[in-house]
Design a protein around this motif. Structure first.
Motif, PDB file in Angstrom:
ATOM      1  N   ALA A  96       0.822  -1.210   0.000  1.00  0.00           N
ATOM      2  CA  ALA A  96       0.000   0.000   0.000  1.00  0.00           C
ATOM      3  C   ALA A  96       0.860   1.266   0.000  1.00  0.00           C
ATOM      4  O   ALA A  96       0.321   2.363   0.006  1.00  0.00           O
ATOM      5  N   GLY A  97       2.182   1.114   0.016  1.00  0.00           N
ATOM      6  CA  GLY A  97       3.063   2.273  -0.105  1.00  0.00           C
ATOM      7  C   GLY A  97       3.650   2.794   1.187  1.00  0.00           C
ATOM      8  O   GLY A  97       4.172   3.905   1.218  1.00  0.00           O
ATOM      9  N   CYS A  98       3.600   2.019   2.271  1.00  0.00           N
ATOM     10  CA  CYS A  98       4.204   2.425   3.551  1.00  0.00           C
ATOM     11  C   CYS A  98       5.268   1.421   3.961  1.00  0.00           C
ATOM     12  O   CYS A  98       5.159   0.235   3.643  1.00  0.00           O
ATOM     13  N   ASP A  99       6.273   1.899   4.672  1.00  0.00           N
ATOM     14  CA  ASP A  99       7.211   0.999   5.322  1.00  0.00           C
ATOM     15  C   ASP A  99       6.533   0.474   6.576  1.00  0.00           C
ATOM     16  O   ASP A  99       5.645   1.125   7.142  1.00  0.00           O
ATOM     17  N   LEU A 100       6.961  -0.689   7.034  1.00  0.00           N
ATOM     18  CA  LEU A 100       6.423  -1.291   8.250  1.00  0.00           C
ATOM     19  C   LEU A 100       7.559  -1.561   9.211  1.00  0.00           C
ATOM     20  O   LEU A 100       8.581  -2.133   8.827  1.00  0.00           O
ATOM     21  N   GLU A 101       7.394  -1.114  10.452  1.00  0.00           N
ATOM     22  CA  GLU A 101       8.363  -1.376  11.520  1.00  0.00           C
ATOM     23  C   GLU A 101       7.677  -2.180  12.606  1.00  0.00           C
ATOM     24  O   GLU A 101       6.530  -1.900  12.950  1.00  0.00           O
ATOM     25  N   THR A 102       8.371  -3.186  13.134  1.00  0.00           N
ATOM     26  CA  THR A 102       7.853  -3.929  14.274  1.00  0.00           C
ATOM     27  C   THR A 102       8.769  -3.706  15.477  1.00  0.00           C
ATOM     28  O   THR A 102       9.982  -3.566  15.323  1.00  0.00           O
ATOM     29  N   SER A 104       8.649  -5.943  18.197  1.00  0.00           N
ATOM     30  CA  SER A 104       9.055  -7.263  18.667  1.00  0.00           C
ATOM     31  C   SER A 104       8.777  -8.327  17.614  1.00  0.00           C
ATOM     32  O   SER A 104       7.615  -8.607  17.340  1.00  0.00           O
ATOM     33  N   PRO A 105       9.808  -8.884  17.024  1.00  0.00           N
ATOM     34  CA  PRO A 105      11.201  -8.479  17.094  1.00  0.00           C
ATOM     35  C   PRO A 105      11.410  -7.215  16.263  1.00  0.00           C
ATOM     36  O   PRO A 105      10.644  -6.940  15.332  1.00  0.00           O
ATOM     37  N   PRO A 106      12.446  -6.439  16.586  1.00  0.00           N
ATOM     38  CA  PRO A 106      12.690  -5.215  15.830  1.00  0.00           C
ATOM     39  C   PRO A 106      13.040  -5.546  14.373  1.00  0.00           C
ATOM     40  O   PRO A 106      14.057  -6.170  14.116  1.00  0.00           O
ATOM     41  N   SER A 107      12.158  -5.172  13.470  1.00  0.00           N
ATOM     42  CA  SER A 107      12.360  -5.464  12.049  1.00  0.00           C
ATOM     43  C   SER A 107      11.799  -4.338  11.208  1.00  0.00           C
ATOM     44  O   SER A 107      10.944  -3.583  11.657  1.00  0.00           O
ATOM     45  N   THR A 108      12.273  -4.270   9.972  1.00  0.00           N
ATOM     46  CA  THR A 108      11.812  -3.273   9.011  1.00  0.00           C
ATOM     47  C   THR A 108      11.448  -3.965   7.717  1.00  0.00           C
ATOM     48  O   THR A 108      12.194  -4.799   7.217  1.00  0.00           O
ATOM     49  N   TRP A 109      10.282  -3.621   7.190  1.00  0.00           N
ATOM     50  CA  TRP A 109       9.873  -4.054   5.851  1.00  0.00           C
ATOM     51  C   TRP A 109       9.669  -2.778   5.054  1.00  0.00           C
ATOM     52  O   TRP A 109       8.928  -1.889   5.477  1.00  0.00           O
ATOM     53  N   VAL A 110      10.305  -2.696   3.892  1.00  0.00           N
ATOM     54  CA  VAL A 110      10.192  -1.482   3.090  1.00  0.00           C
ATOM     55  C   VAL A 110       9.041  -1.589   2.109  1.00  0.00           C
ATOM     56  O   VAL A 110       8.669  -2.682   1.685  1.00  0.00           O
ATOM     57  N   ARG A 111       8.506  -0.429   1.778  1.00  0.00           N
ATOM     58  CA  ARG A 111       7.367  -0.390   0.858  1.00  0.00           C
ATOM     59  C   ARG A 111       7.764  -0.988  -0.482  1.00  0.00           C
ATOM     60  O   ARG A 111       8.876  -0.813  -0.958  1.00  0.00           O
ATOM     61  N   SER A 112       6.842  -1.708  -1.049  1.00  0.00           N
ATOM     62  CA  SER A 112       7.092  -2.352  -2.337  1.00  0.00           C
ATOM     63  C   SER A 112       6.454  -1.576  -3.473  1.00  0.00           C
ATOM     64  O   SER A 112       6.653  -1.908  -4.631  1.00  0.00           O
TER      65      SER A 112
END
Length: 125
Positions: A96-102, A104-112
């Motif tokens: 949908a055009g946003c990055d996602l941060e978690t 627990s556990p600390p992780s990053t998913w970048v927008r596709s």
């Protein structure tokens, strides 16, 4: 004569804007703690935290609800406590055009994808 003073909004810093996303049906009694940890995590990463989204309990699409708010605020990052908040599918946010941060556990998913001009994130294309 009353004293009036013009209040200037705080300057924008160029940091990416972020919102937190918490689902009561997922976090349950831990929701207040999750909200604090999301806010702290976003600030530690240098994001400009603007809002915590808590969709109504009866909303049939809580993730779409959060994406709509993110689009309206021009947010680049959505921060969640864990992947359960997005049904263990980070692509729902990233596509949908946003990055996602978690947290627990600390992780990053970048927008596709980048939203098309004039199309809100999360909207059907």
């Amino acid at each position: 004569m009353p004293h009036t003073q013009a209040i200037e909004p705080p300057p924008t810093t160029g940091r990416p804007k972020a919102i937190g996303f918490i689902r009561a049906d997922v976090s349950g009694l831990h929701a207040p703690r999750h909200a604090n940890e999301i806010h702290r995590h976003a600030c530690a990463l240098g994001y400009r935290y603007v809002y915590t989204v808590r969709p109504p309990a009866d909303d049939p699409d809580p993730i779409g609800y959060a994406l709509g708010i993110a689009a309206g605020l021009g947010v680049e990052v959505i921060v969640v406590f864990d992947l359960a908040q997005v049904n263990d599918q980070p692509a729902l946010v990233c596509d949908a055009g946003c990055d996602l941060e978690t947290v627990s556990p600390p992780s990053t998913w970048v927008r596709s994808a980048q939203p098309a001009p004039g199309v809100e994130a999360g909207a059907a294309r």
